[in-house]
Design an enzyme around this catalytic site. Structure first.
Site, PDB file in Angstrom:
ATOM      1  N   GLN A 229      14.191   0.556  -5.971  1.00  0.00           N
ATOM      2  CA  GLN A 229      13.152   0.963  -5.025  1.00  0.00           C
ATOM      3  C   GLN A 229      11.866   1.289  -5.788  1.00  0.00           C
ATOM      4  O   GLN A 229      10.834   1.513  -5.206  1.00  0.00           O
ATOM      5  CB  GLN A 229      13.622   2.198  -4.243  1.00  0.00           C
TER       6      GLN A 229
ATOM      7  N   HIS B  16      10.734  -2.850  -3.210  1.00  0.00           N
ATOM      8  CA  HIS B  16       9.483  -2.293  -2.669  1.00  0.00           C
ATOM      9  C   HIS B  16       8.242  -2.787  -3.407  1.00  0.00           C
ATOM     10  O   HIS B  16       7.159  -2.221  -3.271  1.00  0.00           O
ATOM     11  CB  HIS B  16       9.560  -0.761  -2.663  1.00  0.00           C
TER      12      HIS B  16
ATOM     13  N   CYS C  20     -10.769  -9.712  -4.496  1.00  0.00           N
ATOM     14  CA  CYS C  20     -10.169 -10.973  -4.935  1.00  0.00           C
ATOM     15  C   CYS C  20     -11.206 -11.772  -5.723  1.00  0.00           C
ATOM     16  O   CYS C  20     -12.292 -12.048  -5.206  1.00  0.00           O
ATOM     17  CB  CYS C  20      -9.695 -11.781  -3.733  1.00  0.00           C
TER      18      CYS C  20
ATOM     19  N   CYS D  80     -12.057 -15.117  -3.608  1.00  0.00           N
ATOM     20  CA  CYS D  80     -12.752 -15.153  -2.304  1.00  0.00           C
ATOM     21  C   CYS D  80     -13.482 -13.858  -1.978  1.00  0.00           C
ATOM     22  O   CYS D  80     -14.103 -13.756  -0.917  1.00  0.00           O
ATOM     23  CB  CYS D  80     -11.736 -15.468  -1.213  1.00  0.00           C
TER      24      CYS D  80
ATOM     25  N   GLY E 261      19.703   8.215  -8.982  1.00  0.00           N
ATOM     26  CA  GLY E 261      18.377   8.812  -8.853  1.00  0.00           C
ATOM     27  C   GLY E 261      17.647   8.442  -7.584  1.00  0.00           C
ATOM     28  O   GLY E 261      16.437   8.215  -7.594  1.00  0.00           O
TER      29      GLY E 261
HETATM   30  C1  BV8 Z   1      10.471  -0.486   7.680  1.00  0.00           C
HETATM   31  C2  BV8 Z   1       6.694   1.783  -2.136  1.00  0.00           C
HETATM   32  C3  BV8 Z   1      10.214  -1.532   9.708  1.00  0.00           C
HETATM   33  C4  BV8 Z   1       5.459   2.585  -1.963  1.00  0.00           C
HETATM   34  C5  BV8 Z   1       8.303   2.777  -0.634  1.00  0.00           C
HETATM   35  C6  BV8 Z   1      13.697   6.994  10.950  1.00  0.00           C
HETATM   36  C7  BV8 Z   1      14.980   6.639  10.681  1.00  0.00           C
HETATM   37  C8  BV8 Z   1      15.215   5.544   9.860  1.00  0.00           C
HETATM   38  C9  BV8 Z   1      14.175   4.813   9.271  1.00  0.00           C
HETATM   39  C10 BV8 Z   1      12.904   5.206   9.568  1.00  0.00           C
HETATM   40  C11 BV8 Z   1      12.662   6.260  10.389  1.00  0.00           C
HETATM   41  N1  BV8 Z   1      11.336   6.396  10.489  1.00  0.00           N
HETATM   42  C12 BV8 Z   1      10.734   5.459   9.718  1.00  0.00           C
HETATM   43  C13 BV8 Z   1      11.677   4.733   9.186  1.00  0.00           C
HETATM   44  C14 BV8 Z   1      11.521   3.626   8.335  1.00  0.00           C
HETATM   45  C15 BV8 Z   1      11.115   4.033   6.901  1.00  0.00           C
HETATM   46  C16 BV8 Z   1      12.020   5.121   6.372  1.00  0.00           C
HETATM   47  O1  BV8 Z   1      13.125   4.880   5.997  1.00  0.00           O
HETATM   48  N2  BV8 Z   1      11.441   6.371   6.356  1.00  0.00           N
HETATM   49  C17 BV8 Z   1      12.230   7.514   5.832  1.00  0.00           C
HETATM   50  C18 BV8 Z   1      11.246   8.509   5.185  1.00  0.00           C
HETATM   51  C19 BV8 Z   1      13.011   8.133   6.980  1.00  0.00           C
HETATM   52  N3  BV8 Z   1      11.301   2.810   6.189  1.00  0.00           N
HETATM   53  C20 BV8 Z   1      10.240   1.982   6.179  1.00  0.00           C
HETATM   54  O2  BV8 Z   1       9.151   2.213   6.656  1.00  0.00           O
HETATM   55  C21 BV8 Z   1      10.525   0.621   5.559  1.00  0.00           C
HETATM   56  N4  BV8 Z   1      10.017  -0.397   6.413  1.00  0.00           N
HETATM   57  O3  BV8 Z   1      11.357   0.176   8.136  1.00  0.00           O
HETATM   58  O4  BV8 Z   1       9.804  -1.435   8.364  1.00  0.00           O
HETATM   59  C22 BV8 Z   1       9.923  -2.876  10.051  1.00  0.00           C
HETATM   60  C23 BV8 Z   1      11.015  -3.723  10.114  1.00  0.00           C
HETATM   61  C24 BV8 Z   1      10.784  -5.018  10.529  1.00  0.00           C
HETATM   62  C25 BV8 Z   1       9.475  -5.404  10.852  1.00  0.00           C
HETATM   63  C26 BV8 Z   1       8.391  -4.516  10.716  1.00  0.00           C
HETATM   64  C27 BV8 Z   1       8.626  -3.233  10.285  1.00  0.00           C
HETATM   65  C28 BV8 Z   1       9.754   0.485   4.222  1.00  0.00           C
HETATM   66  C29 BV8 Z   1      10.294   1.435   3.229  1.00  0.00           C
HETATM   67  C30 BV8 Z   1       9.601   1.223   1.888  1.00  0.00           C
HETATM   68  C31 BV8 Z   1       8.384   2.109   1.741  1.00  0.00           C
HETATM   69  N5  BV8 Z   1       7.882   2.043   0.368  1.00  0.00           N
HETATM   70  N6  BV8 Z   1       7.823   2.662  -1.914  1.00  0.00           N
HETATM   71  C32 BV8 Z   1       4.971   3.141  -3.282  1.00  0.00           C
HETATM   72  O5  BV8 Z   1       5.772   3.347  -4.179  1.00  0.00           O
HETATM   73  O6  BV8 Z   1       3.799   3.373  -3.358  1.00  0.00           O
HETATM   74  S1  BV8 Z   1       9.577   3.911  -0.328  1.00  0.00           S
HETATM   75  C33 BV8 Z   1       9.487   5.029  -1.646  1.00  0.00           C
HETATM   76  O7  BV8 Z   1      10.098   6.193  -1.182  1.00  0.00           O
HETATM   77  C34 BV8 Z   1      10.290   4.626  -2.877  1.00  0.00           C
HETATM   78  O8  BV8 Z   1      10.215   3.271  -3.160  1.00  0.00           O
HETATM   79  C35 BV8 Z   1      11.694   5.031  -2.460  1.00  0.00           C
HETATM   80  O9  BV8 Z   1      12.272   4.045  -1.674  1.00  0.00           O
HETATM   81  C36 BV8 Z   1      11.433   6.223  -1.590  1.00  0.00           C
HETATM   82  C37 BV8 Z   1      11.595   7.442  -2.420  1.00  0.00           C
HETATM   83  O10 BV8 Z   1      12.944   7.632  -2.562  1.00  0.00           O
HETATM   84  P1  BV8 Z   1      13.603   7.803  -4.024  1.00  0.00           P
HETATM   85  O11 BV8 Z   1      13.230   6.642  -4.879  1.00  0.00           O
HETATM   86  O12 BV8 Z   1      14.995   8.096  -3.777  1.00  0.00           O
HETATM   87  O13 BV8 Z   1      12.819   9.051  -4.646  1.00  0.00           O
HETATM   88  P2  BV8 Z   1      12.881  10.572  -4.181  1.00  0.00           P
HETATM   89  O14 BV8 Z   1      11.755  11.234  -4.881  1.00  0.00           O
HETATM   90  O15 BV8 Z   1      13.010  10.656  -2.714  1.00  0.00           O
HETATM   91  O16 BV8 Z   1      14.276  11.106  -4.774  1.00  0.00           O
HETATM   92  C38 BV8 Z   1      14.472  11.137  -6.162  1.00  0.00           C
HETATM   93  C39 BV8 Z   1      15.955  11.477  -6.325  1.00  0.00           C
HETATM   94  O17 BV8 Z   1      16.258  11.424  -7.710  1.00  0.00           O
HETATM   95  C40 BV8 Z   1      16.308  12.875  -5.826  1.00  0.00           C
HETATM   96  O18 BV8 Z   1      17.534  12.797  -5.111  1.00  0.00           O
HETATM   97  C41 BV8 Z   1      16.471  13.684  -7.119  1.00  0.00           C
HETATM   98  O19 BV8 Z   1      17.472  14.671  -6.992  1.00  0.00           O
HETATM   99  C42 BV8 Z   1      16.937  12.616  -8.088  1.00  0.00           C
HETATM  100  N7  BV8 Z   1      16.573  12.837  -9.508  1.00  0.00           N
HETATM  101  C43 BV8 Z   1      15.412  13.364  -9.995  1.00  0.00           C
HETATM  102  N8  BV8 Z   1      15.436  13.322 -11.369  1.00  0.00           N
HETATM  103  C44 BV8 Z   1      16.620  12.752 -11.729  1.00  0.00           C
HETATM  104  C45 BV8 Z   1      17.345  12.430 -10.538  1.00  0.00           C
HETATM  105  N9  BV8 Z   1      18.563  11.849 -10.547  1.00  0.00           N
HETATM  106  C46 BV8 Z   1      19.094  11.564 -11.784  1.00  0.00           C
HETATM  107  N10 BV8 Z   1      18.447  11.822 -12.969  1.00  0.00           N
HETATM  108  C47 BV8 Z   1      17.238  12.424 -12.974  1.00  0.00           C
HETATM  109  N11 BV8 Z   1      16.643  12.684 -14.139  1.00  0.00           N
END
Ligand code: BV8
Length: 259
Positions: free
Chosen positions: A102, A120, A149, A152, A189
């Site tokens: 991700q 992503h 761009c 363009c 993670g």
């Molecule tokens: C879509 C790029 C629809 C951006 C990213 C309600 C229910 C279900 C789904 C949804 C909902 N409401 C909205 C949605 C959809 C939404 C979603 O899931 N929202 C969530 C918040 C509920 N999903 C979307 O919008 C997706 N698209 O659904 O489109 C659609 C479908 C068809 C047609 C049209 C539209 C798109 C999702 C992608 C968004 N982009 N990233 C950028 O980076 O700039 S998501 C972004 O957030 C990351 O990529 C990643 O996916 C997410 C963050 O999560 P993690 O990577 O897990 O990071 P986080 O900080 O949360 O956690 C870190 C973890 O690591 C913790 O648990 C911590 O304890 C642990 N940790 C920390 N240090 C360590 C460690 N573990 C081990 N070792 C360590 N040292």
């Protein structure tokens, strides 16, 4: 770390041919890349989920680019950590090892992983908003915000999937195919809340794979994990790697010392 659990997992891994790994921001945390949740998830007073949206870009492309320029500046100097390196090394231990990430930081490739599905997108790629041509841009800081761009003059946007945007269908299909074909899936993670990526570990379990979660703390997926190792990925993966290589060598397999 529970030694018996490690021994059992090492045995399972020693017999596995296809392994899939789902990673989130946590695997890059030890390299110094901020995660999304918690205090790291903030830039100025904006939450990541509010900036990483097509609406935010529509409203204020310069602000969104300032944020990505800041993150690119943070990510440019960092190096992969032992967690990334162990996964890169496992490509030679298993018939098929796929990393489904991700993360947009490109650190898996930088560590030498070849089979990476960037669900992503990638922060070092930009896309023309007029003809959607994707190109690489590694300049930090960006000379011009928002960047345009060169062909363009239209606005460029990060080649990244924003909230509310669909993932690339072929990448998502490949991620589910790898997940449903693996014998062991690692979930490392990730807070396991963002869809559709968060559905992959459940799909692996349904397909009969053993699912191993590594995280500092339990996540919504933890009750469904076959193995949960609490702690830092950059510490737990090297330990698992050593144990796995010891057992493979004990079994007569050629498994040189890990990273
Ligand atoms: C879509 C790029 C629809 C951006 C990213 C309600 C229910 C279900 C789904 C949804 C909902 N409401 C909205 C949605 C959809 C939404 C979603 O899931 N929202 C969530 C918040 C509920 N999903 C979307 O919008 C997706 N698209 O659904 O489109 C659609 C479908 C068809 C047609 C049209 C539209 C798109 C999702 C992608 C968004 N982009 N990233 C950028 O980076 O700039 S998501 C972004 O957030 C990351 O990529 C990643 O996916 C997410 C963050 O999560 P993690 O990577 O897990 O990071 P986080 O900080 O949360 O956690 C870190 C973890 O690591 C913790 O648990 C911590 O304890 C642990 N940790 C920390 N240090 C360590 C460690 N573990 C081990 N070792 C360590 N040292």
């Amino acid at each position: 770390m529970d030694d018996k659990r490690i021994a059992l997992l090492t045995e399972i891994l020693a017999g596995a041919r296809r392994v899939a790994v789902l990673t989130g921001a946590g695997i890059s945390a030890e390299s110094g890349v901020p995660t999304f949740r918690g205090k790291d998830g903030l830039w100025k007073q904006y939450r990541a989920e509010t900036l990483a949206t097509p609406e935010a870009f529509e409203r204020d492309p310069a602000l969104v680019w300032e944020w990505y320029d800041w993150r690119r500046g943070l990510i440019a100097p960092v190096e992969p950590n032992p967690g990334h390196r162990v996964l890169a090394g496992w490509q030679d231990l298993f018939e098929d090892l796929a990393v489904i990430t991700q993360n947009v930081d490109g650190l898996h490739e930088k560590a030498g992983s070849r089979n990476v599905v960037e669900l992503h997108g990638n922060i070092w790629k930009v896309r023309c908003t007029r003809d959607h041509t994707v190109s690489e841009s590694r300049l930090t800081p960006l000379p011009e915000i928002p960047p345009r761009c060169p062909d363009c003059g239209a606005l460029l946007r990060p080649h990244i999937v924003w909230f509310g945007e669909a993932l690339d269908a072929s990448l998502l299909e490949r991620a589910f195919a790898l997940t449903e074909a693996c014998q062991v899936m690692f979930v490392i993670g990730t807070s396991a809340v963002v869809q559709p990526a968060a559905s992959l570990p459940y799909a692996a379990g349904r397909a009969g794979a053993k699912v191993v979660e590594i995280n500092l703390e339990p996540t919504p997926f933890t009750p469904r994990a076959d193995f949960f190792f609490p702690g830092k990925a950059g510490e737990i993966l090297p330990l698992l790697d050593r144990r796995l290589r010891d057992s493979l060598r004990a079994g007569g397999r050629d498994a040189p010392q890990g990273h």
